[in-house]
Scaffold this motif. Structure first.
Motif, mmCIF file in Angstrom:
data_model
loop_
_atom_site.group_PDB
_atom_site.id
_atom_site.type_symbol
_atom_site.label_atom_id
_atom_site.label_comp_id
_atom_site.label_asym_id
_atom_site.label_seq_id
_atom_site.Cartn_x
_atom_site.Cartn_y
_atom_site.Cartn_z
ATOM 1 N N UNK A 1 0.824 -1.213 0.000
ATOM 2 C CA UNK A 1 0.000 0.000 0.000
ATOM 3 C C UNK A 1 0.853 1.256 0.000
ATOM 4 N N UNK A 2 1.915 1.258 0.797
ATOM 5 C CA UNK A 2 2.802 2.420 0.851
ATOM 6 C C UNK A 2 3.401 2.694 -0.525
ATOM 7 N N UNK A 3 3.819 1.637 -1.208
ATOM 8 C CA UNK A 3 4.404 1.794 -2.539
ATOM 9 C C UNK A 3 3.375 2.365 -3.514
ATOM 10 N N UNK A 4 2.166 1.854 -3.464
ATOM 11 C CA UNK A 4 1.106 2.352 -4.347
ATOM 12 C C UNK A 4 0.819 3.826 -4.068
ATOM 13 N N UNK A 5 0.807 4.208 -2.800
ATOM 14 C CA UNK A 5 0.574 5.613 -2.454
ATOM 15 C C UNK A 5 1.754 6.494 -2.858
ATOM 16 N N UNK A 6 2.979 5.981 -2.735
ATOM 17 C CA UNK A 6 4.145 6.762 -3.174
ATOM 18 C C UNK A 6 4.009 7.137 -4.646
ATOM 19 N N UNK B 1 -1.797 -11.408 -11.978
ATOM 20 C CA UNK B 1 -1.967 -11.616 -10.546
ATOM 21 C C UNK B 1 -0.604 -11.855 -9.924
ATOM 22 N N UNK B 2 -0.294 -11.081 -8.890
ATOM 23 C CA UNK B 2 0.998 -11.183 -8.215
ATOM 24 C C UNK B 2 0.800 -11.421 -6.731
ATOM 25 N N UNK B 3 1.673 -12.225 -6.142
ATOM 26 C CA UNK B 3 1.737 -12.316 -4.687
ATOM 27 C C UNK B 3 3.185 -12.130 -4.269
ATOM 28 N N UNK B 4 3.417 -12.067 -2.961
ATOM 29 C CA UNK B 4 4.694 -11.684 -2.343
ATOM 30 C C UNK B 4 4.854 -10.162 -2.404
ATOM 31 N N UNK B 5 4.840 -9.547 -1.226
ATOM 32 C CA UNK B 5 4.778 -8.088 -1.146
ATOM 33 C C UNK B 5 5.959 -7.392 -1.816
ATOM 34 N N UNK B 6 7.139 -7.969 -1.711
ATOM 35 C CA UNK B 6 8.303 -7.308 -2.314
ATOM 36 C C UNK B 6 8.272 -7.412 -3.836
ATOM 37 N N UNK B 7 7.709 -8.489 -4.348
ATOM 38 C CA UNK B 7 7.520 -8.606 -5.794
ATOM 39 C C UNK B 7 6.486 -7.593 -6.272
ATOM 40 N N UNK B 8 5.458 -7.386 -5.457
ATOM 41 C CA UNK B 8 4.428 -6.405 -5.799
ATOM 42 C C UNK B 8 5.014 -5.002 -5.826
ATOM 43 N N UNK B 9 5.793 -4.648 -4.818
ATOM 44 C CA UNK B 9 6.371 -3.301 -4.791
ATOM 45 C C UNK B 9 7.349 -3.102 -5.947
ATOM 46 N N UNK B 10 8.099 -4.143 -6.278
ATOM 47 C CA UNK B 10 9.036 -4.039 -7.405
ATOM 48 C C UNK B 10 8.282 -3.816 -8.709
ATOM 49 N N UNK B 11 7.163 -4.505 -8.862
ATOM 50 C CA UNK B 11 6.344 -4.350 -10.074
ATOM 51 C C UNK B 11 5.767 -2.938 -10.158
ATOM 52 N N UNK B 12 5.212 -2.474 -9.061
ATOM 53 C CA UNK B 12 4.621 -1.135 -9.045
ATOM 54 C C UNK B 12 5.690 -0.079 -9.325
ATOM 55 N N UNK C 1 -2.221 -9.948 -2.247
ATOM 56 C CA UNK C 1 -2.234 -10.303 -3.659
ATOM 57 C C UNK C 1 -2.602 -9.048 -4.439
ATOM 58 N N UNK C 2 -1.913 -8.806 -5.538
ATOM 59 C CA UNK C 2 -2.230 -7.665 -6.415
ATOM 60 C C UNK C 2 -2.769 -8.177 -7.734
ATOM 61 N N UNK D 1 8.326 6.242 -14.209
ATOM 62 C CA UNK D 1 8.461 7.634 -14.642
ATOM 63 C C UNK D 1 7.784 8.592 -13.673
ATOM 64 N N UNK D 2 7.029 8.044 -12.706
ATOM 65 C CA UNK D 2 6.377 8.871 -11.692
ATOM 66 C C UNK D 2 7.278 8.958 -10.474
ATOM 67 N N UNK D 3 7.555 10.180 -10.032
ATOM 68 C CA UNK D 3 8.392 10.362 -8.849
ATOM 69 C C UNK D 3 7.659 9.901 -7.595
ATOM 70 N N UNK D 4 8.372 9.388 -6.604
ATOM 71 C CA UNK D 4 9.828 9.184 -6.574
ATOM 72 C C UNK D 4 10.248 7.938 -7.344
ATOM 73 N N UNK D 5 11.455 7.976 -7.880
ATOM 74 C CA UNK D 5 12.009 6.818 -8.579
ATOM 75 C C UNK D 5 12.532 5.844 -7.520
ATOM 76 N N UNK D 6 11.743 4.869 -7.190
ATOM 77 C CA UNK D 6 12.076 3.963 -6.090
ATOM 78 C C UNK D 6 13.096 2.903 -6.461
ATOM 79 N N UNK D 7 13.385 2.752 -7.759
ATOM 80 C CA UNK D 7 14.326 1.716 -8.197
ATOM 81 C C UNK D 7 15.545 2.287 -8.914
ATOM 82 N N UNK D 8 15.590 3.609 -9.036
ATOM 83 C CA UNK D 8 16.726 4.295 -9.685
ATOM 84 C C UNK D 8 17.005 3.694 -11.060
ATOM 85 N N UNK D 9 15.967 3.652 -11.874
ATOM 86 C CA UNK D 9 16.032 2.932 -13.152
ATOM 87 C C UNK D 9 16.953 3.579 -14.184
#
Length: 219
Positions: free
Chosen positions: A18-23, A63-74, A56-57, A80-88
């Protein structure tokens, strides 16, 4: 169509997502899963995550599970939306984000999670906290946080001078830790304390923190 996140706001793994989605200011629907009646172990939910765990997202047909996989996907989908959480745009910075995200998963979470369980989940289930479990994991966490203190003495955040998934991954579980006597483990380390005060003050976390309670309204 809005993304759907199945879980509970009291769950550290759900709130990590949820935090990642809100970021990223992503529109999503939180679909409550009643773990108290074992809804997550029933066929409809098991069809989404065969391991029967939240969150689950769902994003369309994905469909994705595992929270860290979900945050990585998001973080990747909305890079391209700030903040760049993965420094792509910087491979070296991106690699450091991955390193410290792995550190959270393999060193920090395994020490923090049992402490949280004994202080919150055990009493919620009518059990006495196991002091031996708490003490054992406090010793483990001290060693991890000593590493963090050294790292954060030379950079504002874990992967560098930028907030990233590496920091975000710590927020929900540290929130609960700070409500226990073990909060001193954070507060006694000035650089770790400053880091925690920084990452816990972000608006994305403030949008979910109100639901992070083991009160009866979660049933």
């Amino acid at each position: 169509m809005a993304l759907k996140l199945y879980g509970l706001p009291m769950s550290t793994n759900t709130t990590r997502a949820m935090i990642c989605l809100h970021e990223k200011e992503v529109d999503f629907e939180l679909v409550p899963v009643n773990v108290f009646t074992a809804e997550h172990k029933e066929p409809p939910f098991l069809s989404k995550n065969p391991f029967g765990l939240i969150p689950v997202l769902e994003d369309g047909e994905l469909t994705l599970f595992e929270s860290r996989a979900i945050t990585a996907y998001v973080a990747e989908k909305f890079k391209e939306t700030e903040p760049d959480l993965i420094r792509h745009k910087d491979a070296k910075e991106g690699a450091l984000v991955k390193v410290w995200t792995e550190v959270e998963s393999h060193y920090y979470e395994p020490a923090v999670s049992p402490i949280i369980y004994e202080h919150f989940v055990a009493p919620f289930q009518g059990k006495e906290p196991d002091k031996t479990v708490i003490d054992t994991n406090v010793e483990k966490l001290k060693k991890v946080l000593d590493v963090y203190e050294a790292k954060l003495s030379s950079s504002k955040y874990l992967a560098g001078e930028f907030y990233s998934l590496a920091d975000l991954s710590h927020v929900s579980e540290t929130h609960y830790l700070m409500q226990t006597p073990c909060a001193s483990l954070i507060n006694d380390r000035p650089h770790v304390k400053a880091w925690w005060e920084d990452i816990s003050s972000r608006s994305a976390f403030n949008k979910v923190v109100g639901g992070m309670t083991f009160g009866q309204n979660q049933e």
